[in-house]
Motif scaffolding. Structure first.
Motif, PDB file in Angstrom:
ATOM      1  N   ARG A  54       1.128  -1.183   0.015  1.00 36.19           N
ATOM      2  CA  ARG A  54      -0.460   0.439  -0.173  1.00 36.19           C
ATOM      3  C   ARG A  54       0.794   1.656  -0.320  1.00 36.19           C
ATOM      4  O   ARG A  54       0.940   1.889  -1.162  1.00 36.19           O
ATOM      5  CB  ARG A  54      -1.022   0.223   1.509  1.00 36.19           C
ATOM      6  CG  ARG A  54      -2.086   1.225   0.872  1.00 36.19           C
ATOM      7  CD  ARG A  54      -2.517   1.156   2.525  1.00 36.19           C
ATOM      8  NE  ARG A  54      -2.003   1.466   3.585  1.00 36.19           N
ATOM      9  CZ  ARG A  54      -2.349   1.743   4.935  1.00 36.19           C
ATOM     10  NH1 ARG A  54      -4.075   1.540   5.453  1.00 36.19           N
ATOM     11  NH2 ARG A  54      -1.609   2.127   5.852  1.00 36.19           N
ATOM     12  N   SER A  58       1.058   3.984  -2.893  1.00 33.35           N
ATOM     13  CA  SER A  58       0.796   5.571  -2.772  1.00 33.35           C
ATOM     14  C   SER A  58       1.659   6.618  -3.039  1.00 33.35           C
ATOM     15  O   SER A  58       1.696   7.237  -4.141  1.00 33.35           O
ATOM     16  CB  SER A  58       1.145   5.438  -0.626  1.00 33.35           C
ATOM     17  OG  SER A  58      -0.681   4.660  -0.239  1.00 33.35           O
ATOM     18  N   ARG A  77      -5.751   3.722  -7.030  1.00 34.40           N
ATOM     19  CA  ARG A  77      -6.383   4.220  -5.824  1.00 34.40           C
ATOM     20  C   ARG A  77      -7.260   2.912  -5.414  1.00 34.40           C
ATOM     21  O   ARG A  77      -7.440   2.247  -4.627  1.00 34.40           O
ATOM     22  CB  ARG A  77      -6.569   4.993  -6.615  1.00 34.40           C
ATOM     23  CG  ARG A  77      -7.836   5.493  -4.797  1.00 34.40           C
ATOM     24  CD  ARG A  77      -8.436   7.093  -5.255  1.00 34.40           C
ATOM     25  NE  ARG A  77      -6.935   7.985  -5.136  1.00 34.40           N
ATOM     26  CZ  ARG A  77      -7.328   9.293  -5.222  1.00 34.40           C
ATOM     27  NH1 ARG A  77      -8.740   9.099  -5.625  1.00 34.40           N
ATOM     28  NH2 ARG A  77      -6.750   9.953  -5.567  1.00 34.40           N
ATOM     29  N   ASP A  78      -7.724   1.872  -6.928  1.00 35.80           N
ATOM     30  CA  ASP A  78      -8.626   0.712  -6.078  1.00 35.80           C
ATOM     31  C   ASP A  78      -8.356  -0.099  -5.603  1.00 35.80           C
ATOM     32  O   ASP A  78      -8.932  -0.792  -5.144  1.00 35.80           O
ATOM     33  CB  ASP A  78      -9.679   0.385  -7.569  1.00 35.80           C
ATOM     34  CG  ASP A  78     -10.388   1.497  -8.330  1.00 35.80           C
ATOM     35  OD1 ASP A  78     -11.053   2.306  -8.271  1.00 35.80           O
ATOM     36  OD2 ASP A  78     -10.235   0.835  -9.368  1.00 35.80           O
ATOM     37  N   ARG A  79      -6.625  -0.756  -6.240  1.00 34.04           N
ATOM     38  CA  ARG A  79      -5.933  -1.931  -5.461  1.00 34.04           C
ATOM     39  C   ARG A  79      -5.635  -1.386  -4.144  1.00 34.04           C
ATOM     40  O   ARG A  79      -5.831  -1.537  -3.280  1.00 34.04           O
ATOM     41  CB  ARG A  79      -4.399  -1.726  -6.716  1.00 34.04           C
ATOM     42  CG  ARG A  79      -3.710  -2.622  -5.965  1.00 34.04           C
ATOM     43  CD  ARG A  79      -4.324  -4.104  -5.707  1.00 34.04           C
ATOM     44  NE  ARG A  79      -3.865  -4.843  -4.704  1.00 34.04           N
ATOM     45  CZ  ARG A  79      -3.989  -6.487  -4.213  1.00 34.04           C
ATOM     46  NH1 ARG A  79      -4.865  -6.139  -3.985  1.00 34.04           N
ATOM     47  NH2 ARG A  79      -3.021  -7.064  -3.410  1.00 34.04           N
ATOM     48  N   VAL A  80      -5.055  -0.048  -3.741  1.00 34.74           N
ATOM     49  CA  VAL A  80      -5.098   0.127  -2.783  1.00 34.74           C
ATOM     50  C   VAL A  80      -6.873  -0.347  -1.751  1.00 34.74           C
ATOM     51  O   VAL A  80      -5.976  -0.331  -0.095  1.00 34.74           O
ATOM     52  CB  VAL A  80      -4.829   1.826  -2.468  1.00 34.74           C
ATOM     53  CG1 VAL A  80      -4.984   2.198  -1.257  1.00 34.74           C
ATOM     54  CG2 VAL A  80      -3.352   1.787  -3.354  1.00 34.74           C
ATOM     55  N   ASN A  81      -7.307   0.535  -1.940  1.00 36.91           N
ATOM     56  CA  ASN A  81      -8.934   0.485  -1.427  1.00 36.91           C
ATOM     57  C   ASN A  81      -9.141  -1.551  -1.390  1.00 36.91           C
ATOM     58  O   ASN A  81      -9.266  -1.518  -0.214  1.00 36.91           O
ATOM     59  CB  ASN A  81      -9.962   0.483  -2.359  1.00 36.91           C
ATOM     60  CG  ASN A  81      -9.830   1.889  -2.351  1.00 36.91           C
ATOM     61  OD1 ASN A  81      -9.160   3.216  -1.404  1.00 36.91           O
ATOM     62  ND2 ASN A  81     -10.559   2.879  -3.500  1.00 36.91           N
ATOM     63  N   THR A  82      -8.127  -1.942  -2.521  1.00 35.29           N
ATOM     64  CA  THR A  82      -8.785  -3.424  -2.029  1.00 35.29           C
ATOM     65  C   THR A  82      -7.901  -3.615  -0.808  1.00 35.29           C
ATOM     66  O   THR A  82      -8.345  -4.530   0.296  1.00 35.29           O
ATOM     67  CB  THR A  82      -8.623  -4.110  -3.171  1.00 35.29           C
ATOM     68  OG1 THR A  82      -9.145  -3.999  -4.457  1.00 35.29           O
ATOM     69  CG2 THR A  82      -8.767  -5.892  -3.141  1.00 35.29           C
ATOM     70  N   LYS A  84      -6.445  -2.255   1.600  1.00 34.30           N
ATOM     71  CA  LYS A  84      -7.486  -1.518   3.190  1.00 34.30           C
ATOM     72  C   LYS A  84      -8.036  -2.546   3.774  1.00 34.30           C
ATOM     73  O   LYS A  84      -7.677  -2.803   4.460  1.00 34.30           O
ATOM     74  CB  LYS A  84      -7.292  -0.974   2.499  1.00 34.30           C
ATOM     75  CG  LYS A  84      -7.078   1.084   2.671  1.00 34.30           C
ATOM     76  CD  LYS A  84      -7.299   1.994   2.996  1.00 34.30           C
ATOM     77  CE  LYS A  84      -6.697   3.021   2.635  1.00 34.30           C
ATOM     78  NZ  LYS A  84      -7.093   4.517   2.103  1.00 34.30           N
ATOM     79  N   GLU A  85      -8.707  -3.373   3.090  1.00 39.00           N
ATOM     80  CA  GLU A  85     -10.180  -4.450   3.237  1.00 39.00           C
ATOM     81  C   GLU A  85      -9.662  -5.270   3.916  1.00 39.00           C
ATOM     82  O   GLU A  85      -9.429  -6.480   4.754  1.00 39.00           O
ATOM     83  CB  GLU A  85     -11.000  -4.827   1.671  1.00 39.00           C
ATOM     84  CG  GLU A  85     -12.150  -3.484   1.942  1.00 39.00           C
ATOM     85  CD  GLU A  85     -13.212  -3.239   0.340  1.00 39.00           C
ATOM     86  OE1 GLU A  85     -12.487  -4.494  -0.504  1.00 39.00           O
ATOM     87  OE2 GLU A  85     -13.573  -2.105   0.456  1.00 39.00           O
ATOM     88  N   GLU A  86      -8.054  -6.009   2.927  1.00 37.73           N
ATOM     89  CA  GLU A  86      -7.659  -6.832   3.390  1.00 37.73           C
ATOM     90  C   GLU A  86      -6.366  -7.321   4.253  1.00 37.73           C
ATOM     91  O   GLU A  86      -6.741  -7.630   5.066  1.00 37.73           O
ATOM     92  CB  GLU A  86      -7.299  -7.322   1.881  1.00 37.73           C
ATOM     93  CG  GLU A  86      -7.276  -7.965   0.507  1.00 37.73           C
ATOM     94  CD  GLU A  86      -6.136  -8.082  -0.105  1.00 37.73           C
ATOM     95  OE1 GLU A  86      -5.318  -8.136  -0.192  1.00 37.73           O
ATOM     96  OE2 GLU A  86      -6.730  -8.585  -1.533  1.00 37.73           O
TER      97      GLU A  86
END
Length: 427
Positions: A54, A58, A77-82, A84-86
């Protein structure tokens, strides 16, 4: 609390020690703990990798925005959000594993020293040092201490029932003076031996009780003030040892020697019968404690030193005593080795425990996070403690063994403290 690395590196020694304690399924318990620790490492490594990814993404997103590549930045950014969830899911799982790991560890007792005898009951304890002299004998009309207490006005169990409940004696007159004299004698001898005196609180929080091993092992034996979530201390060991919780000590600070007088409070649930009459077992009693914090290399020499010190106090009181090395099944949850001192009760014709002196090795210091600095880095200290001494059975033996037609004849060391050489009948 045992360290997971100890369970891994010294598995055979740990299993041999737990066998002395008669712990069922010890190997399975160790496997559960090491398995949970493996899972902890796996989840921690997974979360660390996610956080590193992450952070890297970033930085790349920032560079892409600067270069005007908004679409590519949006994909990252979509990957970063994923991530964060993981990461949140992984952190939740990690927290659950840590709680379960801690729960398993705190239920595992200390590993006995190799010299601790195996056994399940007090009958399996080893007589480490017999009394060398001849045990005192009394006349046929000799009385136990609870009858002498009435005759001499030493203490009243009935007054304790009136004010509080069963097991809370009220000391009166020359009995109260004798209590104070013994406390002062023990503190004077302890400070002369290099122990620093403290007057600690009588109530402690859950963290303090957990750090020295009273919780969760002895939860049912402690008085709990629920409104404030505080516990009445069962021994001064608890607050005294915790004075150094979380500290990093320098080598020249060791050994630390502490002593303190406190009332002690124990529920003693399930204690009934003639063997607990009078002062033999009560819910509140006075005790003077000694505590040492030292290096692993010195701890067993310090244990011998503390045993000799307690023996010296009993010698001065001229009380016949013997020393037991407790077997694995009779030893306290936190101890690696314990010596019990028992004095002879001539009227009851049996031995009464008056002190336990124990080495906990790193079991308490691991919970306390108490370390010292060495050339090889920081290491856990060893902690030790002992009663020097608990008063109820000392008073019982003094009364019973020294009764005479002229009164209760006090040992010479107590004369200046009590202000007389004997206790006089009042009835």
């Amino acid at each position: 609390m045992l360290q997971v690395q100890t369970l891994r590196d010294e598995r055979d020694r740990v299993l041999t020690g737990l066998e002395k304690r008669n712990i069922p399924d010890a190997a399975a318990k160790i496997d559960e703990i090491t398995g949970l620790d493996d899972r902890r490492k796996e989840l921690q490594a997974r979360n660390d990798a996610l956080l590193a990814e992450r952070n890297q993404l970033s930085r790349e997103i920032g560079d892409l925005f600067k270069s005007g590549k908004k679409e590519e930045a949006g994909t990252l950014r979509d990957r970063v959000n994923t991530i964060k969830e993981e990461s949140a899911t992984t952190e939740t799982a990690l927290a659950e594993v840590l709680v379960e790991l801690d729960d398993r560890l705190v239920q595992l007792p200390n590993v006995p020293h190799e010299l601790v005898p195996a056994g399940a009951t007090p009958e399996d304890n080893e007589v480490y040092r017999e009394y060398a002299g001849e045990l005192p004998t009394l006349s046929d009309d000799a009385k136990p201490h609870w009858e002498l207490a009435e005759e001499y006005g030493i203490f009243s169990l009935e007054l304790g029932v009136r004010t509080t409940g069963s097991g809370f004696p009220v000391f009166t007159g020359q009995g109260a003076r004798l209590q104070r004299a013994l406390v002062n004698l023990f503190l004077d001898r302890n400070t002369a031996a290099g122990y620093t005196e403290y007057a600690p609180p009588l109530l402690v929080n859950e963290d303090t009780a957990r750090a020295t091993g009273q919780l969760p092992d002895k939860e049912g034996q402690m008085y709990h003030v629920q409104t404030d979530d505080l516990y009445l201390i069962p021994t001064a060991e608890v607050p005294l040892t915790n004075l150094y919780r979380g500290d990093l000590l320098e080598p020249d600070q060791l050994p630390v020697r502490l002593t303190g007088y406190t009332p002690c409070f124990r529920r003693e649930a399930g204690s009934y019968g003639s063997h607990v009459r009078g002062l033999n077992r009560v819910h509140q009693f006075d005790k003077v404690e000694i505590v040492q914090v030292t290096t692993p290399e010195e701890s067993y020499a310090k244990l011998d030193e503390m045993v000799a010190h307690v023996g010296g106090l009993l010698d001065e009181l001229r009380l016949p005593y013997r020393i037991l090395r407790l077997c694995g099944g009779d030893m306290g949850f936190t101890s690696a080795m314990t010596f019990d001192f028992e004095v002879w009760s001539a009227a009851q014709k049996r031995w009464l425990e008056v002190s336990s002196v124990s080495n906990f090795e790193t079991f308490q210091s691991n919970r306390l996070k108490l370390r010292y600095r060495t050339e090889r880095g920081t290491q856990l200290v060893h902690t030790l403690n002992g009663s020097a001494l608990a008063l109820p059975r000392i008073i019982a033996a003094l009364l019973e063994n020294n009764q005479s037609q002229e009164g209760i004849l006090l040992p010479e060391v107590l004369h200046p403290y009590v202000g007389t050489d004997r206790l006089q009948r009042i009835n």
